[in-house]
Write an enzyme that holds these catalytic residues in place. Structure first.
Site, PDB file in Angstrom:
ATOM      1  N   ASP A   1      10.880  -7.047   7.762  1.00  0.00           N
ATOM      2  CA  ASP A   1      10.494  -5.892   6.523  1.00  0.00           C
ATOM      3  C   ASP A   1      10.153  -4.627   7.214  1.00  0.00           C
ATOM      4  O   ASP A   1      10.172  -3.797   6.174  1.00  0.00           O
ATOM      5  CB  ASP A   1       9.289  -6.643   5.863  1.00  0.00           C
ATOM      6  CG  ASP A   1       8.224  -6.893   6.659  1.00  0.00           C
ATOM      7  OD1 ASP A   1       8.335  -7.629   7.619  1.00  0.00           O
ATOM      8  OD2 ASP A   1       7.158  -6.289   6.460  1.00  0.00           O
ATOM      9  N   ASN A   2      10.176  -4.402   8.502  1.00  0.00           N
ATOM     10  CA  ASN A   2      10.000  -3.013   8.942  1.00  0.00           C
ATOM     11  C   ASN A   2      11.343  -2.607   9.625  1.00  0.00           C
ATOM     12  O   ASN A   2      10.986  -1.562  10.224  1.00  0.00           O
ATOM     13  CB  ASN A   2       8.842  -3.143  10.130  1.00  0.00           C
ATOM     14  CG  ASN A   2       7.466  -3.494   9.244  1.00  0.00           C
ATOM     15  OD1 ASN A   2       7.132  -3.085   8.427  1.00  0.00           O
ATOM     16  ND2 ASN A   2       6.720  -3.911  10.262  1.00  0.00           N
TER      17      ASN A   2
ATOM     18  N   ARG B   1       0.832  -1.216  -0.110  1.00  0.00           N
ATOM     19  CA  ARG B   1      -0.040  -0.030   0.197  1.00  0.00           C
ATOM     20  C   ARG B   1       0.874   1.096  -0.133  1.00  0.00           C
ATOM     21  O   ARG B   1       0.381   2.365   0.623  1.00  0.00           O
ATOM     22  CB  ARG B   1      -1.061   0.027   1.022  1.00  0.00           C
ATOM     23  CG  ARG B   1      -0.103   0.011   2.565  1.00  0.00           C
ATOM     24  CD  ARG B   1      -1.384   0.129   3.702  1.00  0.00           C
ATOM     25  NE  ARG B   1      -0.509   0.158   4.870  1.00  0.00           N
ATOM     26  CZ  ARG B   1      -1.309   0.563   6.153  1.00  0.00           C
ATOM     27  NH1 ARG B   1      -2.498   0.840   5.975  1.00  0.00           N
ATOM     28  NH2 ARG B   1      -0.703   0.489   7.230  1.00  0.00           N
TER      29      ARG B   1
ATOM     30  N   LYS C   1       2.107   6.480   1.044  1.00  0.00           N
ATOM     31  CA  LYS C   1       1.251   5.370   1.393  1.00  0.00           C
ATOM     32  C   LYS C   1      -0.313   5.639   1.421  1.00  0.00           C
ATOM     33  O   LYS C   1      -0.705   6.573   1.547  1.00  0.00           O
ATOM     34  CB  LYS C   1       1.514   5.268   3.071  1.00  0.00           C
ATOM     35  CG  LYS C   1       3.007   4.828   3.341  1.00  0.00           C
ATOM     36  CD  LYS C   1       3.105   4.326   4.774  1.00  0.00           C
ATOM     37  CE  LYS C   1       2.377   3.251   5.113  1.00  0.00           C
ATOM     38  NZ  LYS C   1       2.492   2.898   6.640  1.00  0.00           N
TER      39      LYS C   1
ATOM     40  N   ASP D   1      -6.172  -3.952  -0.306  1.00  0.00           N
ATOM     41  CA  ASP D   1      -6.826  -2.950  -0.970  1.00  0.00           C
ATOM     42  C   ASP D   1      -6.001  -1.775  -1.242  1.00  0.00           C
ATOM     43  O   ASP D   1      -6.264  -0.987  -2.133  1.00  0.00           O
ATOM     44  CB  ASP D   1      -8.167  -2.138  -0.685  1.00  0.00           C
ATOM     45  CG  ASP D   1      -7.923  -1.569   1.041  1.00  0.00           C
ATOM     46  OD1 ASP D   1      -6.889  -1.381   1.429  1.00  0.00           O
ATOM     47  OD2 ASP D   1      -9.067  -1.321   1.512  1.00  0.00           O
ATOM     48  N   GLY D   2      -4.584  -1.854  -0.634  1.00  0.00           N
ATOM     49  CA  GLY D   2      -3.705  -1.012  -1.126  1.00  0.00           C
ATOM     50  C   GLY D   2      -4.018   0.473  -0.426  1.00  0.00           C
ATOM     51  O   GLY D   2      -3.284   1.489  -0.540  1.00  0.00           O
TER      52      GLY D   2
END
Length: 475
Positions: free
Chosen positions: A240-241, A85, A105, A117-118
Site C-alpha cells: 500500500d506504500n 489520515r 495528511k 485519530d486521522g
C-alpha cells in the site's frame, strides 16, 4: 488556479467523500513557493493556504475524498486500509496542462482510520516535508511537499505531541494496494476501469494493461536502484506504500545510512529486518508479484511474467551505472564488481561514513599522497591501502583528467544528506517554536551537491551524541 478531481468523478467507487477537521490554533510554518509557482498556485494567499490546510476550509473547486486500498503489510494481507489520515483534496491543472494531486495528511478521521485519530504530528510532518524535497533534489522520483502547518492540537502517540498537516503533491497517488483491494474484495470487475484511468491520465503512450505493468516494473526497479545508491531506506515497503508511478511514497520511519551498514533497519517495528537496506530490491520484486496476482484476471499472464523477469536486469543495470558514476568511472571493466564488492566490505567492516567517503574519493589524484580528508574518515588507513591503490590504477586506465572527473563525481555524491540526527535537531527546535534550523536545513538540502560554506556544519559525519536510529511508524 484550476482545481478539479478526476479521481473522484471518474472512479467514485474507489473513494469516500470526507470533510476535513480543523486544527486548534493552526499556523503556517512553511510554503514551498518555487513549487507552488511551477504548479500555477502562486496566486493563492498565505491566509488561504492556512485556511485550507489547518482550518478545514478547502479552496474553491476542491472535493476532498479518501481513497480506498488494501495491502500486504510486513508480508501479511490487510484487506481494507485506505487513506486513514490523508485526503485527496483535488487536482491542480498546471500551466502546461498536467494534473497534479493535492493530498493533505493529518486532516482528521476518514472512513478508513480504523482505530486511529486521522492526525499527523509535527515531528512526522517535518520529516516528510524535508525528505520528499531532499529526495527530489537528489534526482529520486518522489511526492513533493507544498505546505506545512502546525498547531496546538494535542495528538497522542508515544507521548502527547502537537498536530500538523502536510500538503503534498504528485501526478498520482494510486498504489499497488488499490488493485489488491478490488481483486480480493470480490470487485475485480472494476480493475479494468482503474487500468483505463491510468492509461488515459498518466500513461497515454501505452496501449494496454500488459504494457502498463511492464512500465511499473521498470520504474520500480529504477527507483529502488536509486535508493540503494544513495543509501536510503524507506522503512515500510508495504504494497500500500508502493506507487504505480514509481515514486517514493508515504514517508514514515525512513532513514539515510550514516556509517555504511548494508543491513540497516530504520523502523523499530521491523524486528525481523524485512525492510532493511539490503532487502529492498527483493521486496520490490515481491511487491510486484503481488500486483501481478491482483491483475491476473485482466492482464496477460505471460506478458507479466516476462516483465517480472526483467526486474533484476533493470535494477542492476541502473544501479551499476549509478555506482560507476559515483566512483568516477565511465567505462565498464570485468573486474569492476570485485572492486565495488571490496569497497563495500571494507566500508561495512569499518563503519565508514558512506556519503562523505564517496564525496571525498573525488579528491584522489593520479599520484602523490592520499587526500587527508579522506584518510580522516578511515579508522585504520593501512587497511585501505590495497583498495585505494587498485582504485587509483582503475582511474588511470580511464585516462580522464582529474578535474573533470572530480566535477562529475561531485554532481553524483551529495555533500548534504538528510541524516536522522539533523532531522531530530530540527524537530526539537520546531517543537520549541523555532523554525530557523528547519529553514537552514531545508535550504541546504535544496542543493545537495553544491559547496555551501554557510552550511558546512550540516555536512559532518554521524555525531556521537545521536543514538536513536530506529523510528516508529508514526515518525
Amino acid at each position: 488556479m484550476k482545481l478539479i478531481n478526476t479521481f473522484a468523478t471518474e472512479l467514485p467507487w474507489a473513494c469516500e467523500p470526507v470533510t476535513p477537521q480543523p486544527l486548534a490554533n493552526s499556523r503556517l510554518l512553511h510554503l514551498n513557493r518555487p513549487l507552488l509557482a511551477e504548479l500555477g498556485l502562486a496566486g493563492v494567499t498565505d491566509a488561504d493556504w492556512l485556511a485550507c490546510c489547518g482550518q478545514a476550509k478547502p479552496l474553491p473547486g476542491m472535493a476532498p475524498v479518501a481513497q480506498v486500498y488494501a495491502g500486504h503489510q510486513f508480508g501479511g494481507y490487510s484487506a481494507r486500509l485506505g487513506d486513514g489520515r490523508a485526503l485527496l483534496l483535488g487536482q491542480q491543472q498546471t500551466p502546461d496542462g498536467e494534473l497534479w494531486d493535492l493530498h493533505l495528511k493529518g486532516a482528521g478521521k476518514t472512513p478508513f482510520s480504523r482505530f486511529g485519530d486521522g492526525r499527523a504530528v509535527l515531528r512526522s510532518s517535518i520529516r516528510e516535508y524535508l525528505a520528499s524535497e531532499a529526495l527530489h533534489a537528489l534526482g529520486i522520483p518522489t511526492t513533493r511537499a507544498l505546505v506545512l502547518v502546525g498547531s496546538d492540537e494535542p495528538v497522542y502517540r508515544e507521548t502527547v505531541e502537537t498536530g500538523a498537516t502536510v500538503l503534498r503533491t504528485a501526478p498520482c497517488h494510486i498504489r499497488f494496494g488499490q488493485f489488491e483491494y478490488f481483486a480480493w474484495s470480490g470487485q475485480g470487475e472494476k480493475i479494468p476501469a482503474l487500468i483505463d484511468y491510468l492509461l488515459r491520465h498518466h500513461f497515454p503512450e501505452l496501449e494496454n494493461g500488459a504494457e502498463l505493468f511492464a512500465e511499473v516494473v521498470r520504474r520500480t526497479a529504477r527507483l529502488i536502484a536509486k535508493w540503494q545508491a544513495v543509501g536510503f531506506t524507506h522503512g515500510v515497503m508495504n504494497t500500500d506504500n508502493m506507487s504505480i508511478l514509481g515514486l517514493t511514497l508515504d514517508y514514515g520511519p525512513y532513514g539515510f545510512i550514516d556509517g555504511y551498514e548494508p543491513d540497516f533497519v530504520c523502523n523499530h517495528t521491523d524486528s525481523g529486518g524485512r525492510y532493511a537496506l539490503s532487502q529492498q530490491p527483493a521486496v520490490g520484486y515481491w511487491n510486484l508479484q503481488k500486483l501481478a496476482q491482483a491483475l491476473a484476471d485482466h492482464v496477460d499472464g505471460e506478458a507479466m511474467a516476462a516483465a517480472l523477469g526483467q526486474y533484476e536486469h533493470h535494477l542492476m543495470l541502473h544501479y551499476s551505472e549509478l555506482m560507476r558514476g559515483k566512483l568516477g568511472l565511465t567505462q565498464w571493466e570485468e573486474e569492476d564488481p570485485a572492486l565495488f564488492r571490496q569497497m563495500f566490505q571494507q566500508l561495512a567492516a569499518d563503519g565508514v561514513d558512506y556519503h562523505l567517503f564517496l564525496r571525498r574519493l573525488a579528491l584522489v589524484e593520479p599520484n602523490g599522497p592520499w587526500p587527508a580528508s579522506l584518510l580522516a574518515l578511515l579508522p585504520d588507513a593501512a587497511l585501505w591501502q590495497g583498495w585505494l591503490t587498485s582504485y587509483r590504477e582503475r582511474l588511470a586506465r580511464e585516462g580522464e583528467e582529474s578535474g573533470s572527473r572530480r566535477a562529475r563525481m561531485n554532481q553524483l555524491n551529495p555533500k548534504y544528506v538528510l541524516r536522522n540526527a539533523l532531522a531530530q535537531q530540527v524537530i526539537e527546535a520546531a517543537e520549541r517554536g523555532d523554525m530557523t534550523p528547519f529553514e537552514r536545513l531545508y535550504a541546504a538540502l535544496q542543493h545537495p551537491y553544491a559547496e555551501q560554506s554557510e552550511f558546512e556544519d550540516l555536512a559532518t559525519p554521524h555525531p556521537s551524541w545521536y543514538q536513536g536510529e530506529a523510528l516508529s511508524c508514526s515518525s
